[in-house]
Design a protein around this motif. Structure first.
Motif, mmCIF file in Angstrom:
data_model
loop_
_atom_site.group_PDB
_atom_site.id
_atom_site.type_symbol
_atom_site.label_atom_id
_atom_site.label_comp_id
_atom_site.label_asym_id
_atom_site.label_seq_id
_atom_site.Cartn_x
_atom_site.Cartn_y
_atom_site.Cartn_z
ATOM 1 N N ASP A 148 14.848 -9.305 30.890
ATOM 2 C CA ASP A 148 15.841 -10.201 29.761
ATOM 3 C C ASP A 148 16.535 -11.778 29.671
ATOM 4 O OD1 ASP A 148 15.771 -7.882 27.806
ATOM 5 O OD2 ASP A 148 18.255 -7.699 27.990
ATOM 6 N N GLN A 149 16.915 -11.359 31.733
ATOM 7 C CA GLN A 149 17.078 -12.837 31.803
ATOM 8 C C GLN A 149 15.681 -13.557 32.291
ATOM 9 O OE1 GLN A 149 19.569 -11.606 34.945
ATOM 10 N NE2 GLN A 149 21.582 -12.345 34.104
ATOM 11 N N HIS A 157 10.093 -17.988 29.380
ATOM 12 C CA HIS A 157 10.120 -19.568 28.001
ATOM 13 C C HIS A 157 10.943 -20.932 27.948
ATOM 14 C CE1 HIS A 157 9.058 -15.852 25.931
ATOM 15 N NE2 HIS A 157 10.539 -14.855 25.969
ATOM 16 N N GLU A 158 12.094 -20.930 28.789
ATOM 17 C CA GLU A 158 12.604 -21.995 29.340
ATOM 18 C C GLU A 158 11.262 -23.227 29.575
ATOM 19 O OE1 GLU A 158 16.035 -21.202 30.623
ATOM 20 O OE2 GLU A 158 17.240 -21.170 28.815
ATOM 21 N N GLU A 206 12.650 -12.882 31.094
ATOM 22 C CA GLU A 206 12.033 -13.983 30.443
ATOM 23 C C GLU A 206 12.656 -14.537 29.680
ATOM 24 O OE1 GLU A 206 10.967 -10.866 26.631
ATOM 25 O OE2 GLU A 206 10.915 -9.063 27.841
ATOM 26 N N THR A 207 14.024 -15.056 29.502
ATOM 27 C CA THR A 207 14.628 -16.813 28.916
ATOM 28 C C THR A 207 13.798 -17.656 29.921
ATOM 29 O OG1 THR A 207 16.309 -15.143 28.238
ATOM 30 C CG2 THR A 207 16.958 -17.367 28.852
#
Length: 627
Positions: A567-568, A574-575, A570-571
């Motif tokens: 999850d980290q 995306h940033e 992916e974030t």
């Protein structure tokens, strides 16, 4: 009138016998120290850049620390501060400072460790010289400085050279503390060992119990005073050793890198688990067998590093523990008994600790075996009027030469004449030792010199092989190639020389950087926090060092740390903070190498983003999704 003449008083038990000699040394002390530093530094710096980055893992951390003070403090692998190395960062700081000042190069990474290694030899000499005659101090320093693992690690960027320097410094202050009633030397001793803990944690403290007991027994003052000062030194050591750990764990996890090697992102857990109890676990399984026991230090992996003096040191320890209690000054008793106890403590620890043992851990053994041998030879020289003592000196020389011959037999590159020459040298040294009865001063000097040469000849020759061969990767080893193809050196040499990429190469050395990927990374550096994310940490380090851009080591050292989580990751993608992902199939598919988070990241990337470079590694562009 008669005049009464009092007979001369014998040397007191608190005065070193060598101080009663009627001649003055012809060479000043500073010249001896300068010569030791110059000689060892020349050996440790000779063709140093042959070793490239040394251990890329630590070289990348020094590079990161040179770029960013936050990375410097936490020991981050990259200056995006995603994950740290799996040790406290003190041993990385000297290289990081030099890289910041002079720029990134093999010399700026490795030379600080060579300087610290040479300084450790000089400080060790000064410590011994405070109680023993000059020749005994020179003997100890030469035997220590020429031990193959000492030279190997002084030419490398693992934490051993820094740790050895701080242990030598702590020992020097312990020697000063023994003769002092002031608090200063005790606190400085504790501070040096506390800093040693910040370099290599428990390895710096293995000999501390022997030193503490030595101070309690032999230091000046009443028993209560000694206990209070030693307790203060220990408190200082613990506070300094734990300061960085407590500071790191006090910082919120989101404001610092993940602590590499820990399960729960904790520096304290890293200390007591991965760098503590885990080192004593005995593991048996496919390809991994526990080999601990009384003969471990004599095997083909460990003996060539620091086994050359084990036999004479064992004999020397017995002599010291028998004879040091009468006729020696308290300073000599402290150095000799403490070194013998420290030698036995470290030897037993290395012999029976767990499966996670590297050959260069024997670095911790070298100073104590060298001093134990030197102290024993001092006693035998002082008692050389007795033929039995001269015979014991011959036995020590013979034991040392025998040990060297056995270790030479492990190697496959020694010239055929070397064992014969060593045997002749040892025989000559033993003969002259036996003939060196007082008052034959010239014969005694020749015996002492030949003994040092005989005990250091083969280790010094082994060092020539080490200096002429590149030493790179996770597990450097000294000396010539081995006869047994199953020794660690044989396996690593085979892996390193193979053009094929494999799990062993990716983890042990890192893959040679692909020029096309390096070009892409440099182009993306202005728009990304990390130009690349990959595994293992050695692969990450090679690409970061080659590109000069920050690279994320997914899962830390082996890819098993939960950092970052899927999850980290992916974030961050995306940033737009990560440009590329490099998938090394050998690591991903290699015998359960990766942790679940790293595997989840690899699966998500391969199903979501386009491939821009195929091969090993396969490279994905994280800035655009697949159609």
């Amino acid at each position: 009138m008669t005049t009464q003449i009092s007979p001369p008083r014998p040397p007191s038990a608190t005065t070193s016998p060598h101080r009663h000699r009627t001649y003055a040394p012809s060479v000043p002390e500073w010249a001896i120290v300068s010569a030791l530093v110059a000689a060892t530094l020349a050996l440790y710096l000779y063709r140093l850049d042959l070793n490239g980055w040394g251990n890329p893992f630590y070289a990348a951390a020094a590079q990161a620390g040179a770029h960013d003070w936050k990375a410097f403090f936490f020991g981050s692998l990259d200056w995006g501060n995603s994950v740290s190395v799996d040790k406290p960062p003190l041993a990385i700081w000297p290289s990081a400072i030099v890289v910041r000042v002079f720029g990134l190069s093999s010399w700026s990474i490795l030379a600080p460790h060579a300087i610290l290694g040479a300084a450790a030899v000089a400080i060790f000499y000064l410590a011994v010289r405070r109680a023993f005659p000059r020749w005994t101090a020179v003997t100890a320093a030469v035997l220590y400085g020429t031990t193959p693992v000492i030279l190997l690690m002084a030419r490398f960027n693992n934490p051993e050279a820094t740790t050895g320097f701080l242990v030598s410094l702590g020992f020097y202050f312990a020697v000063r503390a023994r003769s002092s009633t002031k608090w200063g030397p005790y606190l400085l001793c504790g501070a040096a060992f506390g800093l040693g803990f910040m370099a290599k944690q428990l390895q710096a403290w293995v000999a501390v119990p022997a030193i503490a007991i030595g101070l309690l027994v032999f230091a000046e003052g009443t028993a209560g005073q000694r206990w209070r000062r030693v307790f203060a030194a220990g408190t200082c050591m613990v506070l300094i050793g734990l300061a960085w750990i407590l500071l790191v764990d006090a910082v919120p996890a989101e404001n610092r890198p993940y602590m590499g090697g820990s399960v729960g992102n904790s520096a304290f857990e890293l200390t007591w688990d991965y760098n503590g109890l885990a080192r004593f676990l005995q593991v048996n399984g496919p390809g991994v067998q526990y080999d601990g026991g009384p003969w471990r230090l004599f095997n083909a992996d460990l003996a060539p590093e620091a086994g050359w003096l084990i036999l004479p040191a064992l004999m020397g320890a017995a002599l010291v523990l028998i004879y040091a209690w009468s006729g020696w000054s308290r300073g000599q008793q402290f150095l000799a008994v403490t070194s013998a106890a420290a030698f036995l403590t470290v030897a037993i620890t290395l012999s029976f600790m767990g499966t996670m043992l590297h050959a260069y851990y024997t670095h911790a053994l070298a100073p104590w075996e060298a001093l134990t041998v030197a102290a024993a030879l001092y006693h035998l020289r002082e008692a050389s009027a007795r033929w039995a003592q001269r015979a014991l000196a011959c036995v020590i020389v013979g034991a040392g030469v025998y040990g060297q011959l056995r270790i030479i037999d492990y190697g496959s590159e020694w010239a055929a004449w070397v064992p014969w020459a060593l045997g002749c040298l040892g025989t000559l040294a033993a003969i002259i030792q036996f003939a060196a009865a007082p008052p034959r001063r010239a014969t005694q000097a020749a015996a002492a010199m030949l003994t040092v040469i005989a005990l250091s000849a083969a280790p010094a020759a082994s060092n020539v092989f080490t200096m002429l061969q590149p030493q790179e990767g996770t597990n450097p080893t000294s000396g010539p190639a081995k006869r047994d193809p199953m020794t660690l050196k044989s396996i690593l040499d085979s892996v390193h020389s193979s053009p094929e990429l494999s799990l062993e190469k990716d983890v042990g050395f890192g893959a040679p950087p692909d020029p096309g990927l390096v070009t892409l990374m440099r182009a993306a550096s202005s728009s990304s926090t990390w130009t690349l994310a990959t595994y293992s940490a050695q692969n990450m380090a090679q690409y970061q060092l080659a590109s000069g851009t920050p690279v994320m080591a997914i899962g830390g050292w082996l890819g098993t740390d939960p950092a970052p989580t899927k999850d980290q990751f992916e974030t961050l993608v995306h940033e737009g903070r990560i440009a590329y992902f490099a998938d090394f199939a050998a690591v991903r598919d290699g015998n359960g190498q990766l942790g679940p988070q790293a595997k989840a990241i690899a699966a998500w990337v391969s199903s979501t983003f386009p491939v821009v470079l195929r091969g090993e590694p396969t490279v994905y562009d994280l800035r655009q999704r697949s159609e």
